[in-house]
Design an enzyme around this catalytic site. Structure first.
Site: not given
Ligand code: NAP
Length: 283
Positions: A53, A97, A120
């Site tokens: 990412k 994460q 997200d």
């Protein structure tokens, strides 16, 4: 005839390149989009995802910072870090994460991320907006799947889409997006009886179960579009999707590979969300 390969790697590069003018407009206003990734512990797969990412961000002109925190961090300390990032004007997007170590309550941590920085799309505010069909951040993987389907010209209205997997980050939001496009949607899961009977009805079959080679050729309707979300590490260290690729390729009409299918699109859509968050922050 073999199925057409839907190339997510190339499409992801195109999506990222398409953000150039947005990045330039923001730069003209003195803003560089910034993404902060929180990585707790030493899970090797999570480290790879965060590194990918960060690299894709930098290639696109998005500033990235990684907050690597110890495995045994207290939840209060982690929540404090999230709050600091919520308040940091150089950070427009925050990703935590997953999975987090077991002693941490991931739903509490995700809920602490400001919905306006939740690129997200995992916060209840953004998932609720998706349910109601209102604007909000859509999770990258389902958004990426929709872009792949659009790019491949796969018709959705009135077609039967079957999703194998009902997680909050993939299966459920994807079902809502497919419904928005007028597909008839079935969601399967581990308690589904006779999975193959259901999957064989699919015009669009999405595998998101996290079980290597779960979807075999006999489970696929001839000519169907097969999207493989799964990422599974095999004993020999290689990566495999949820679809038994070569035999299914002989039956399907189109198919995404692993790697090089959904994965790169997930990252591309995360970057699109981060740039959008930066735009919103100065609107
Ligand atoms: P998850 O939270 O573990 O959910 C898996 C889902 O699959 C559950 O709903 C489970 O059913 C269902 N399932 C498991 N085994 C099954 C079986 N034998 N038959 C039918 N359904 C079954 O996983 P996730 O986070 O959604 O991720 C799914 C896969 O996608 C993983 O391989 C993950 O690594 C991958 N992934 C890839 C990307 C990407 O960018 N490409 C992004 C996210 C995830 P129950 O609900 O009944 O347990």
């Amino acid at each position: 005839m073999l199925a057409k390969i839907i190339d997510g790697k190339t499409l992801a590069a195109t999506v990222r390149a398409s953000q150039k003018s947005a990045i330039e407009s923001l730069a003209a206003r003195g803003v560089r989009p910034g993404l902060a990734a929180i990585l707790v512990g030493n899970d090797p797969a999570s480290r790879v995802y965060v590194r990918n990412k960060a690299r894709a961000c930098e290639e696109t002109g998005v500033r990235s910072e990684t907050h690597a925190l110890p495995e045994d961090i207290a939840e209060t300390a982690l929540l404090e870090r999230v709050m600091q990032l919520n308040a940091d004007s150089r950070v427009h997007g925050i990703v935590v994460q997953l999975p987090l170590p077991r002693h941490l309550d991931s739903s509490r941590v995700l809920a602490a991320v400001s919905p306006s920085k939740d690129v997200d799309g995992f916060h209840a505010v953004n998932l609720g907006a998706l349910l109601q069909g209102r604007p909000g951040f859509v999770p990258g993987t389902p958004a990426g799947v929709m872009r792949l389907l659009e790019h491949a010209g796969v018709p959705l209205a009135g077609r039967h889409a079957v999703i194998v997997g009902r997680s909050t980050i993939v299966g459920k939001p994807l079902a809502l997006l497919l419904l928005q496009k007028d597909a008839t949607v079935t969601i399967c899961h581990s308690k589904t009886v006779d999975l193959a009977v259901v999957t064989r009805q699919a015009d669009v079959l999405v595998a998101a179960a996290g079980r290597a080679k779960l979807i075999t050729a006999g489970m696929v309707k001839p000519g169907a579009c097969v999207i493989d979300v799964g990422i599974n590490r095999l004993a020999d260290g290689s990566l495999a999707g949820d679809v038994d690729f070569e035999p299914v390729r002989a039956v399907a009409g189109s198919i995404t590979p692993v790697p090089g299918g959904v994965g790169p699109m997930t990252v591309a859509m995360l970057i699109v969300n981060t740039i959008h968050a930066a735009e919103i922050s100065i609107a």
